[in-house]
Design a protein around this motif. Structure first.
Motif, PDB file in Angstrom:
ATOM      1  N   VAL A 282      48.343  26.102  12.024  1.00 27.81           N
ATOM      2  CA  VAL A 282      49.705  25.912  11.521  1.00 27.81           C
ATOM      3  C   VAL A 282      49.629  25.938  10.000  1.00 27.81           C
ATOM      4  CG1 VAL A 282      51.727  24.425  11.445  1.00 27.81           C
ATOM      5  CG2 VAL A 282      50.325  24.490  13.520  1.00 27.81           C
ATOM      6  N   GLY A 283      50.128  27.003   9.405  1.00 32.13           N
ATOM      7  CA  GLY A 283      50.037  27.124   7.951  1.00 32.13           C
ATOM      8  C   GLY A 283      48.589  27.116   7.499  1.00 32.13           C
ATOM      9  N   ASP A 284      48.266  26.180   6.604  1.00 30.96           N
ATOM     10  CA  ASP A 284      46.913  26.121   6.063  1.00 30.96           C
ATOM     11  C   ASP A 284      46.049  25.076   6.772  1.00 30.96           C
ATOM     12  OD1 ASP A 284      48.184  23.855   5.190  1.00 30.96           O
ATOM     13  OD2 ASP A 284      47.442  23.963   3.126  1.00 30.96           O
ATOM     14  N   ARG A 285      46.453  24.633   7.950  1.00 23.06           N
ATOM     15  CA  ARG A 285      45.690  23.590   8.623  1.00 23.06           C
ATOM     16  C   ARG A 285      45.464  23.935  10.087  1.00 23.06           C
ATOM     17  NH1 ARG A 285      50.019  18.736   8.057  1.00 23.06           N
ATOM     18  NH2 ARG A 285      48.126  17.520   8.242  1.00 23.06           N
TER      19      ARG A 285
ATOM     20  N   LEU B 212      48.419  14.455  15.622  1.00 22.72           N
ATOM     21  CA  LEU B 212      49.225  14.656  14.418  1.00 22.72           C
ATOM     22  C   LEU B 212      48.350  14.639  13.167  1.00 22.72           C
ATOM     23  CD1 LEU B 212      52.138  12.266  15.401  1.00 22.72           C
ATOM     24  CD2 LEU B 212      52.203  14.768  15.442  1.00 22.72           C
ATOM     25  N   GLY B 213      48.897  15.133  12.066  1.00 24.31           N
ATOM     26  CA  GLY B 213      48.136  15.185  10.825  1.00 24.31           C
ATOM     27  C   GLY B 213      47.664  13.813  10.373  1.00 24.31           C
ATOM     28  N   GLY B 214      46.353  13.674  10.167  1.00 27.32           N
ATOM     29  CA  GLY B 214      45.784  12.403   9.733  1.00 27.32           C
ATOM     30  C   GLY B 214      45.367  11.501  10.873  1.00 27.32           C
ATOM     31  N   PHE B 215      45.561  11.945  12.112  1.00 28.87           N
ATOM     32  CA  PHE B 215      45.208  11.131  13.281  1.00 28.87           C
ATOM     33  C   PHE B 215      44.317  11.940  14.223  1.00 28.87           C
ATOM     34  CE2 PHE B 215      49.217   9.486  11.683  1.00 28.87           C
ATOM     35  CZ  PHE B 215      48.929   8.127  11.584  1.00 28.87           C
ATOM     36  N   GLY B 216      43.571  11.225  15.070  1.00 23.32           N
ATOM     37  CA  GLY B 216      42.677  11.908  15.984  1.00 23.32           C
ATOM     38  C   GLY B 216      41.706  12.785  15.225  1.00 23.32           C
ATOM     39  N   ARG B 217      41.620  14.049  15.631  1.00 21.41           N
ATOM     40  CA  ARG B 217      40.688  14.984  15.003  1.00 21.41           C
ATOM     41  C   ARG B 217      41.378  15.993  14.083  1.00 21.41           C
ATOM     42  NH1 ARG B 217      35.602  14.434  17.191  1.00 21.41           N
ATOM     43  NH2 ARG B 217      35.539  13.132  19.081  1.00 21.41           N
ATOM     44  N   THR B 218      42.662  15.773  13.799  1.00 15.45           N
ATOM     45  CA  THR B 218      43.370  16.638  12.850  1.00 15.45           C
ATOM     46  C   THR B 218      43.249  16.044  11.458  1.00 15.45           C
ATOM     47  OG1 THR B 218      44.963  17.364  14.528  1.00 15.45           O
ATOM     48  CG2 THR B 218      45.571  17.672  12.230  1.00 15.45           C
ATOM     49  N   ALA B 219      42.594  16.757  10.573  1.00 13.71           N
ATOM     50  CA  ALA B 219      42.350  16.244   9.222  1.00 13.71           C
ATOM     51  C   ALA B 219      43.657  16.136   8.438  1.00 13.71           C
ATOM     52  CB  ALA B 219      41.367  17.148   8.495  1.00 13.71           C
TER      53      ALA B 219
ATOM     54  N   HIS C  21      57.868  17.988  10.719  1.00 14.08           N
ATOM     55  CA  HIS C  21      57.857  19.449  10.544  1.00 14.08           C
ATOM     56  C   HIS C  21      56.679  20.067  11.292  1.00 14.08           C
ATOM     57  CE1 HIS C  21      61.218  19.813   7.826  1.00 14.08           C
ATOM     58  NE2 HIS C  21      60.714  18.919   7.003  1.00 14.08           N
ATOM     59  N   LEU C  22      55.536  19.379  11.255  1.00 12.23           N
ATOM     60  CA  LEU C  22      54.365  19.876  11.978  1.00 12.23           C
ATOM     61  C   LEU C  22      54.645  19.938  13.471  1.00 12.23           C
ATOM     62  CD1 LEU C  22      51.365  20.740  11.901  1.00 12.23           C
ATOM     63  CD2 LEU C  22      50.775  18.303  12.119  1.00 12.23           C
ATOM     64  N   LEU C  23      55.249  18.884  14.012  1.00 15.92           N
ATOM     65  CA  LEU C  23      55.577  18.864  15.437  1.00 15.92           C
ATOM     66  C   LEU C  23      56.525  20.002  15.792  1.00 15.92           C
ATOM     67  CD1 LEU C  23      55.472  17.531  18.226  1.00 15.92           C
ATOM     68  CD2 LEU C  23      57.324  16.014  17.483  1.00 15.92           C
ATOM     69  N   ALA C  24      57.520  20.251  14.966  1.00 13.70           N
ATOM     70  CA  ALA C  24      58.451  21.351  15.229  1.00 13.70           C
ATOM     71  C   ALA C  24      57.714  22.690  15.273  1.00 13.70           C
ATOM     72  CB  ALA C  24      59.544  21.383  14.163  1.00 13.70           C
ATOM     73  N   ASP C  25      56.790  22.905  14.342  1.00 14.94           N
ATOM     74  CA  ASP C  25      56.004  24.144  14.345  1.00 14.94           C
ATOM     75  C   ASP C  25      55.160  24.259  15.608  1.00 14.94           C
ATOM     76  OD1 ASP C  25      57.030  24.890  11.883  1.00 14.94           O
ATOM     77  OD2 ASP C  25      55.310  24.123  10.748  1.00 14.94           O
ATOM     78  N   LEU C  26      54.589  23.145  16.044  1.00 16.17           N
ATOM     79  CA  LEU C  26      53.745  23.159  17.242  1.00 16.17           C
ATOM     80  C   LEU C  26      54.564  23.457  18.488  1.00 16.17           C
ATOM     81  CD1 LEU C  26      51.533  20.079  16.323  1.00 16.17           C
ATOM     82  CD2 LEU C  26      50.728  22.444  16.517  1.00 16.17           C
ATOM     83  N   VAL C  27      55.742  22.834  18.604  1.00 14.11           N
ATOM     84  CA  VAL C  27      56.574  23.086  19.783  1.00 14.11           C
ATOM     85  C   VAL C  27      57.117  24.512  19.759  1.00 14.11           C
ATOM     86  CG1 VAL C  27      58.610  22.336  21.079  1.00 14.11           C
ATOM     87  CG2 VAL C  27      57.118  20.635  20.024  1.00 14.11           C
TER      88      VAL C  27
END
Length: 316
Positions: A15-18, A70-77, A90-96
């Protein structure tokens, strides 16, 4: 609950740069017209929180189930990003968008994110399940009785939101407790019966905590998320709850010490078109504490309200 059909597949979504870490479960008889199910964890949570229910939901609904970190949690840096509700929303919207319109299931902070998505991007949400979601919190909700532990936990969250000092407090506390102590302390807060939690699930939570201890994302992510969560639940969330048009199920533990069940009952009174299911003898994470009932309730409701074919995915 778990069997050979419940194989969990790890993957990453660009998603974008991540890169966003995810796990998926796929039903053997998945239907191409069945909406996927997207699972959204809460504050400090991860994909691990959904391990007991992802596979069974995929089978019961004959679809694909995806849980994201989500960003900053689990294994997502976290990287150079923030972990605020705005950024992760916004990240969740992109993922869905990448999965296609979905049944979105959110726990705690994830419930707040899911509600915001349903209100603002209704085309992405075929159905909504709010699982002990963070909800608007008046100073003295009618009929609400806070436990001493609940008030203490809220003060702890507020302390973590303090600029500069908050992240330091989180880091210090995690170092003092160690991975196993951090997990067990969290389980005592969120669970009505923490010792009944599945042993393998607990082990996976400890392993993830050890992994995260090697970086510096946790304290920053907590700080960002808590500050923005307080702001959202005291300001914009009430309007978002009014704006939701998707069929909505509210699942809430009767013994939740972080989000009292009275808040869920109040939300359901204000939205009589929603369905409320209260889990007795349960705290803040029903999918971990009562996974079999959770799957029964969510799958049964989804087949009736979201359009999953009731003739498929019925085997357990």
């Amino acid at each position: 609950m778990m069997n050979r059909h419940d194989a969990m597949h790890e993957t990453w979504y660009p998603v974008g740069d991540r890169l966003v870490h995810a796990v998926e479960w796929h039903a053997d008889d998945a239907r191409t017209d069945a909406p996927p199910v997207v699972l959204v964890h809460g504050l400090g949570g991860s994909t691990v929180n959904w391990e007991l229910v992802g596979g069974p939901l995929a089978r019961r609904l004959a679809t694909r189930v995806v849980a994201f970190d989500l960003g900053g949690f689990g294994r997502t840096a976290l990287g150079t990003h923030r972990a605020s509700l705005g950024v992760n929303g916004h990240l969740l919207a992109d993922l869905v968008e990448s999965t296609g319109p979905a049944l979105v299931v959110g726990n705690s902070m994830g419930g707040a994110l899911a509600a915001g998505l349903a209100a603002r991007r209704s085309e992405l949400v075929r159905g909504l399940v709010l699982v002990d979601a963070a909800l608007p919190r008046p100073l003295r909700p009618p009929g609400m009785r806070e436990t001493v532990d609940g008030l203490f936990n809220l003060r702890g969250l507020a302390a973590a939101a303090v600029p500069i000092a908050g992240p330091r407090l989180v880091r210090m506390r995690m170092r003092q407790l160690g991975p196993a102590g951090t997990v067990d302390t969290s389980l005592r807060i969120v669970c009505a019966q923490p010792h009944a939690i599945d042993a393998t699930l607990r082990r996976h939570m400890i392993d993830l905590t050890q992994y995260r201890a090697r970086g510096n994302d946790s304290a920053r992510a907590y700080h960002d998320a808590i500050r923005s969560l307080f702001a959202y639940t005291t300001r914009g969330m009430t309007a978002d709850l009014r704006a939701i048009t998707a069929p909505t199920l509210v699942v809430h533990g009767a013994l939740d010490r972080l989000v009292p069940v009275s808040l869920a009952r109040g939300a359901a009174r204000r939205r009589p078109d929603w369905t409320l299911e209260v889990f007795e003898h349960c705290g803040h994470v029903p999918m971990m504490e009562q996974p079999e009932r959770f799957v029964d309730v969510v799958a049964g409701w989804a087949k009736t309200h979201v359009g999953y074919d009731s003739e498929v995915g019925s085997s357990r």
